[in-house]
Each structure stands twice: as C-alpha cells, then as structure tokens.
Design an enzyme around this catalytic site. Structure first.
Site, PDB file in Angstrom:
ATOM      1  N   TYR A 108       0.924  -1.191   0.370  1.00  0.00           N
ATOM      2  CA  TYR A 108       0.243  -0.151   0.068  1.00  0.00           C
ATOM      3  C   TYR A 108       1.113   1.196   0.040  1.00  0.00           C
ATOM      4  O   TYR A 108       1.671   1.629   0.803  1.00  0.00           O
ATOM      5  CB  TYR A 108      -0.658   0.547   1.410  1.00  0.00           C
ATOM      6  CG  TYR A 108      -1.820   1.294   1.283  1.00  0.00           C
ATOM      7  CD1 TYR A 108      -3.302   1.161   0.915  1.00  0.00           C
ATOM      8  CD2 TYR A 108      -1.353   2.405   2.242  1.00  0.00           C
ATOM      9  CE1 TYR A 108      -3.770   2.608   0.996  1.00  0.00           C
ATOM     10  CE2 TYR A 108      -1.865   3.407   1.679  1.00  0.00           C
ATOM     11  CZ  TYR A 108      -3.328   3.634   1.293  1.00  0.00           C
ATOM     12  OH  TYR A 108      -3.884   4.651   1.639  1.00  0.00           O
ATOM     13  N   GLU A 194      -3.205   8.157  -4.227  1.00  0.00           N
ATOM     14  CA  GLU A 194      -3.228   6.408  -3.147  1.00  0.00           C
ATOM     15  C   GLU A 194      -3.181   5.478  -4.317  1.00  0.00           C
ATOM     16  O   GLU A 194      -3.691   5.373  -5.735  1.00  0.00           O
ATOM     17  CB  GLU A 194      -4.632   5.968  -2.919  1.00  0.00           C
ATOM     18  CG  GLU A 194      -4.607   5.205  -1.999  1.00  0.00           C
ATOM     19  CD  GLU A 194      -6.022   4.684  -1.074  1.00  0.00           C
ATOM     20  OE1 GLU A 194      -7.135   4.905  -2.223  1.00  0.00           O
ATOM     21  OE2 GLU A 194      -5.666   4.812  -0.013  1.00  0.00           O
TER      22      GLU A 194
END
Ligand code: GDP
Ligand code: MN
Length: 384
Positions: A108, A194
C-alpha cells in the site's frame, strides 16, 4: 475532484511508475475487442469514483474475450454499490481492461494531506490490497507514516522500504516514484494519490490500482485536469448546486438545511446532530445571498425525496431578511410545500422578513436557534 483509475494510472505512468497495459471500453463490444490484446487473460474493472470495487464484484478476472464481454455487459451502465459509494451506488460509465499479471506481493502506498500538520504525509504498508482499512484498524504497526517536508530524505525512504520489505533496486525505484509523486502533487494541487495495491510483479514495483483527488478550489490553475472530470460520478443535486453557485454537500439524513455562511451552516449541522436529528445536506447559500439564489436553493432541496422537514437558518448581516423571506415565498409559490418548513431569521430587517413569512402562512418561524433546530427535528419525526 476525483478521477478514474485509468486516468490516474496514465498520470502515474508519466511520473515513471510501471502500470499494466490498459485499454478503456465503453461498451461490451469494445471490451471484447480490447480483450483480444490480452492473450494471457485480462482484468475487467468497473470505472467508478470509489474504491472497494473488488469486494463489490467490480473487478473481474477473465480468461477470454467472451468472458470480458460478459463482465463488461454486467457492469457498464449499471450501478455499483461499494462500501465507499453510499447506498445508492455509482453508475459505471466504462470498464478498464488490464493485462492480467501475477502479483507476488501487494503493498500500500499513498500520499495525502495531513490536515492537522498541514503538510504531505506518505503512508505505506507491506499489507496492501483490499483489506487496508482492516489492517489500519487491527494492525496499525503494519502501517508507517512519513512526513517528508520540503524534500524527501534518503533515511525516510529507507524506513518505508524496510517496512515494505523492498530490496535495494526496489528501494531506489521507490525513491524515484516518491519524489516524482511529491513534485506532481505540489504542482497539480492533488490532495490524495493512493496506489493500492502497489504490486510487486516479476520483482518490479507496479501500480495495479490508483486513485487521485485534486483540490477543486485550485482547478482554475489546471484546465487540463478539469477535462478529466466525469460528471456521471457526481450526485445530480450536487451538480445542480454547483451550476447555481451554491456550496452543497449531500449527507445521509432527512432534514434539509438552507443556511447562509459556512460557519453558521456547520453550527446548524452540529445543533441538529446534538438534538438527535440528521441533516440531509450541508448547504451554504453564501453571505450576501439574493432572493433568486434562495429560491433556487429551496427548489433544489425540495427535489430531494428523502427529506422530512426543511430548516432555513439565516443570519442577516449583509443580506436582508426581508429579501430572504421574499425568495422563500417565491419558491413556495412555485414548488408548493410537501414537508414542514421551519425558518429562523435574525438580523437586518428581521421584523419585515417575519411579517412576509407570516402572511404566507404554512411556515413555522422563530428567532431562537435551538428552538428552531428542535422544531425541525420533531417535524422530521423526532430524534433518534
Ligand atoms: P478496489 O477493490 O476498488 O481497490 O480495486 P483494485 O483495483 O485494487 O482490485 C482489487 C484486487 O483485485 C486487487 O487487490 C488485486 O488483488 C486484484 N487484481 C487487480 N488487478 C489484478 C491483476 O492484474 N492480476 C491479478 N492477479 N489480480 C489483480
Ligand atoms: Mn485498490
């Protein structure tokens, strides 16, 4: 302003980040044709301004053009409800086909604005993929946050790379990726970038999903970004409000609110919540509003089938309460009134304003803010 995954990935690619080969399809037939480019299978992904698509059936791995066509047919033009989309879901205007790659690990990586510190924060985790919210809740030690400040320090990159278990080559790549993204974020006034998952594919970092959000108040500086906007992803009432020049945010309650001034609007939301009610929206008609704007705002609120009462809270500083009252009466004449209306009017020309509303009837008028909020809540069926 949000953009679609495929648009965000094109931007990432320009910043030097590897992405899987991709083709956008706006119809099942286009999807079938596009799938021919991926002999080893492809992933068909609903393009909506929301994450959580995988869990909602919006990401389908396909091994033939026929399967891709079927997946696209099931997605395009339908609504996808994800845990982030709200209960009504978002319409899928297109699907993205990407080559199916074998992922060794899912990391992530995000760049966001830390609103408390008023600076950029880099967030990373070795446990990316579809469960990142759960990782954050149950294993916060698996998430690392770095505030790079003005320039990205090598030591910070090392912390991130170590946490994510990267080797030397990957660490150098991560450094390049991060500095490119930090530059991009500043230049374009992005508020979120993101990448989840940032995959490790054949030993290389690769963005397998991407989300970006840009500061709407800065879009005038970036006409090329404005062009990426997809109006199908915006709530129709929010869209209309924008055209009229109102600050409107849809919320999930049933008390429609019409307020002048953002501060008073926030206080109104708090008050309603405090007494057990739920606002259906935030609506700031602006400090120096006109009768026309009040009429337009009122009509907009009345077009929301969820509402059970309307709470108009006006403080007449620059604006005159009698003009506000005129605007409301005009709106009432046009739309009629299907739910109870509570008006709190204070300030310049409030007596005149109240007289106008009294003559129109149908309206509960008070000068006391708390009383007004409680009235609006009880008209909507009481506190919960
Ligand atoms: P999200 O659920 O909206 O965040 O959609 P993602 O694009 O992140 O996709 C969800 C999941 O699908 C990812 O976490 C991956 O596990 C999987 N996925 C996406 N693209 C690929 C791919 O090319 N190959 C494989 N094997 N899995 C993929
Ligand atoms: Mn994702």
């Amino acid at each position: 302003m949000k953009v679609h995954e495929y648009q965000a990935k094109e931007i990432l690619q320009k910043c030097g980040i590897a992405i899987p080969e991709q083709i956008v399809a706006f119809s099942p037939a286009e999807a079938r044709a596009a799938a021919d480019h991926f002999p080893n299978g492809c992933v068909v992904k609903a393009q909506v301004h929301s994450g959580g698509r995988g869990k909602a059936g919006g990401v389908v791995i396909c091994s033939s053009p026929e399967e891709a066509e079927r997946a696209a047919d099931a997605l395009i033009g339908r609504k996808l409800v994800t845990r982030q989309s709200g209960p009504e879901g978002l319409v899928v205007p297109a699907v993205l086909l990407t080559e199916k790659v074998d992922i060794d690990r899912e990391l992530y990586l995000a760049l966001a604005i830390d609103t408390v510190r008023a600076e950029v924060v880099i967030i990373a985790s070795p446990n990316g993929g579809m469960e990142i919210e759960e990782v954050a809740a149950k294993h916060p030690e698996q998430i690392v946050q770095i505030h790079p400040g003005r320039s990205l320090a090598g030591a910070d990159v090392r912390v991130l790379a170590d946490k994510c278990g990267l080797d030397e080559t990957q660490r150098v790549k991560l450094r390049d990726i991060l500095s490119a993204l930090l530059d991009y974020m500043r230049e374009k006034d992005a508020t979120l970038i993101e990448i989840n998952p940032l995959g490790i594919v054949r030993g290389q970092l690769m963005a397998l999903d991407a989300r970006m959000t840009f500061d709407e108040n800065a879009l005038f500086r970036h006409p090329e970004l404005k062009e990426l906007e997809d109006l199908t992803q915006i709530d129709p009432l929010e869209r209309r409000a924008r055209e009229i020049g109102l600050e409107y945010v849809r919320l999930d309650g049933d008390i429609a609110c019409l307020v002048n001034g953002a501060g008073l609007a926030m206080a109104t939301m708090d008050l309603i919540h405090g007494y057990g009610g739920k606002p259906a929206n935030f609506l700031d008609v602006g400090g120096g509003t006109s009768a026309e704007k009040i009429t337009a705002a009122f009509e907009l609120l009345m077009d929301d089938p969820r509402i059970k009462s309307i709470f108009v809270n006006i403080f007449g500083g620059i604006v005159r309460c009698d003009l506000v009252a005129e605007g409301l009466v005009q709106a009432l004449r046009k739309t009629g009134l299907s739910v109870p209306l509570v008006v709190r009017l204070r300030g310049t020309c409030e007596a005149e304003g109240r007289a106008i509303l009294d003559r129109a009837g149908l309206v509960r008028v008070t000068e006391d803010l708390t009383e007004a909020a409680r009235m609006a809540i009880s008209c909507a069926g009481g506190s919960r």
